[in-house]
Design an enzyme around this catalytic site. Structure first.
Site, PDB file in Angstrom:
ATOM      1  N   HIS A 287      35.919  36.700  39.732  1.00 40.40           N
ATOM      2  CA  HIS A 287      35.941  35.916  40.974  1.00 40.40           C
ATOM      3  C   HIS A 287      34.597  35.216  41.191  1.00 40.40           C
ATOM      4  O   HIS A 287      34.548  34.081  41.655  1.00 40.40           O
ATOM      5  CB  HIS A 287      36.230  36.829  42.176  1.00 40.40           C
ATOM      6  CG  HIS A 287      37.608  37.417  42.179  1.00 40.40           C
ATOM      7  ND1 HIS A 287      37.846  38.753  41.971  1.00 40.40           N
ATOM      8  CD2 HIS A 287      38.816  36.845  42.378  1.00 40.40           C
ATOM      9  CE1 HIS A 287      39.145  38.980  42.044  1.00 40.40           C
ATOM     10  NE2 HIS A 287      39.762  37.856  42.282  1.00 40.40           N
TER      11      HIS A 287
ATOM     12  N   GLN B 133      54.148  37.790  47.986  1.00 41.63           N
ATOM     13  CA  GLN B 133      54.193  37.627  46.528  1.00 41.63           C
ATOM     14  C   GLN B 133      54.422  38.944  45.791  1.00 41.63           C
ATOM     15  O   GLN B 133      54.352  38.992  44.573  1.00 41.63           O
ATOM     16  CB  GLN B 133      52.953  36.892  46.016  1.00 41.63           C
ATOM     17  CG  GLN B 133      51.641  37.648  46.096  1.00 41.63           C
ATOM     18  CD  GLN B 133      50.458  36.762  45.729  1.00 41.63           C
ATOM     19  OE1 GLN B 133      50.040  35.888  46.493  1.00 41.63           O
ATOM     20  NE2 GLN B 133      49.894  36.956  44.550  1.00 41.63           N
TER      21      GLN B 133
ATOM     22  N   SER C  42      41.688  42.560  39.015  1.00 41.90           N
ATOM     23  CA  SER C  42      41.571  43.589  40.063  1.00 41.90           C
ATOM     24  C   SER C  42      42.398  44.815  39.687  1.00 41.90           C
ATOM     25  O   SER C  42      42.071  45.927  40.075  1.00 41.90           O
ATOM     26  CB  SER C  42      42.049  43.021  41.394  1.00 41.90           C
ATOM     27  OG  SER C  42      41.310  41.869  41.702  1.00 41.90           O
TER      28      SER C  42
HETATM   29  O1  PAF Z   1      45.630  34.860  42.102  1.00 47.64           O
HETATM   30  C1  PAF Z   1      45.619  35.451  43.194  1.00 47.64           C
HETATM   31  O2  PAF Z   1      44.758  36.261  43.483  1.00 47.64           O
HETATM   32  C2  PAF Z   1      46.726  35.152  44.192  1.00 47.64           C
HETATM   33  O3  PAF Z   1      47.936  34.934  43.567  1.00 47.64           O
HETATM   34  C3  PAF Z   1      46.388  33.989  45.153  1.00 47.64           C
HETATM   35  C4  PAF Z   1      46.251  32.674  44.404  1.00 47.64           C
HETATM   36  C5  PAF Z   1      45.091  34.282  45.889  1.00 47.64           C
HETATM   37  C6  PAF Z   1      47.496  33.826  46.182  1.00 47.64           C
HETATM   38  O4  PAF Z   1      47.661  34.970  46.952  1.00 47.64           O
END
Ligand code: PAF
Length: 281
Positions: A37, A61, A186
């Site tokens: 990140h 999601q 993660s």
């Molecule tokens: O890649 C991720 O961490 C997630 O899919 C995102 C793009 C932040 C959307 O929740």
């Protein structure tokens, strides 16, 4: 650095920054921030005046049997990572801010999202496109940075941006790897020491395919068979898919690869931990 939790407050601030001619770079995340990140944040900072990192574990999601409730949450540590990386604004809304009671509108990409992750995680990309579209409307970024590790996510978001006329430049950051090759994620926090060693076969299989292409092998079936074979040697690793696809459309390539256009994508369970990785061939 400011931390904002309200959608309205974020929208007002973004509007103000835009009116002052600031270029806004967004790094959307679900927190549990790691070096990968930080590399996205650095890339955003190279191109933007103001860097916004969103931290939101997006419930839509995750499928009903997925790891939403146990997904790592470490807001305090994440805010410290952002501060150290020079982020200007952390946007960390609650689920109620993003999906208030009675929420019923979703964004669905209907082609690129279908294969691969879409097969085993049927609601995943609907959640991703919905939340990313919302973040684009809230933060109004000029550019947004996503990691190549989620190759299909990148392809789906690029298509959404094109189809819905978002004026956001999608910047793709290369996958950051641990020294032994494991793609940073993660979810690596879930791996025990033994599982972590087993997980290395995913990257080894991708490297093998790259080597085979470099030495002239172009046949998709041979490349996939070799990667599948390597993974099959590991008792704790269960392949979900190994596929060679067009990097823009995610359509499976038949016959022979054209180097540079194809990406080998792998998803596998290492015991109960689901990992994905990919390499352009
Ligand atoms: O890649 C991720 O961490 C997630 O899919 C995102 C793009 C932040 C959307 O929740």
């Amino acid at each position: 650095m400011q931390t904002i939790t309200s959608v309205l407050e974020m929208q007002i601030l973004a509007e103000d920054l835009r009116s002052k001619g600031q270029i806004i770079g967004l790094v959307p995340t679900m927190g549990a921030l790691h070096e990968g990140h930080v590399s996205l944040i650095k890339l955003a900072a190279e191109q933007a005046d103001t860097v916004v990192v969103s931290i939101f574990v997006n419930p839509t999601q995750f499928g009903p049997s997925e790891d939403f409730s146990k997904y790592p949450r470490s807001l305090e540590a994440d805010v410290a990572v952002c501060e150290a990386a020079g982020v200007d604004i952390v946007f960390a809304p609650t689920a109620e801010e993003i999906y208030p009671k009675g929420y019923s509108t979703f964004v669905v990409e209907e082609f690129i999202a279908k294969p691969l992750e879409g097969v085993s995680r049927p609601v995943h990309f609907r959640g991703v496109t919905t939340v990313v579209a919302k973040l684009f409307n809230i933060v109004r970024p000029d550019l947004a940075v996503f990691g190549q590790k989620d190759a299909q996510q990148v392809a789906v978001i690029k298509k959404m941006v094109e189809d819905l006329h978002f004026t956001v430049d999608v910047v793709v950051a290369p996958t950051l790897r641990e020294p032994d090759g494991l793609a940073m994620s993660s979810r690596n926090r879930y791996l025990s020491a033994t599982q972590r060693i087993e997980a290395l076969v995913i990257h080894r299989a991708l490297r093998k395919a790259i080597e085979m292409v470099a030495s002239g092998e172009r046949r998709v079936d041979r490349l996939v068979a070799e990667a599948t074979h390597l993974i099959g040697l590991h008792r704790r690793v269960r392949m979900i898919y190994v596929s060679i696809v067009d990097r823009t459309t995610m359509v499976a390539i038949k016959g022979e690869v054209v180097p540079g256009k194809a990406v080998m994508v792998i998803a596998a369970w290492v015991d109960e931990v689901r990992l994905i990785d990919n390499e352009v061939l």
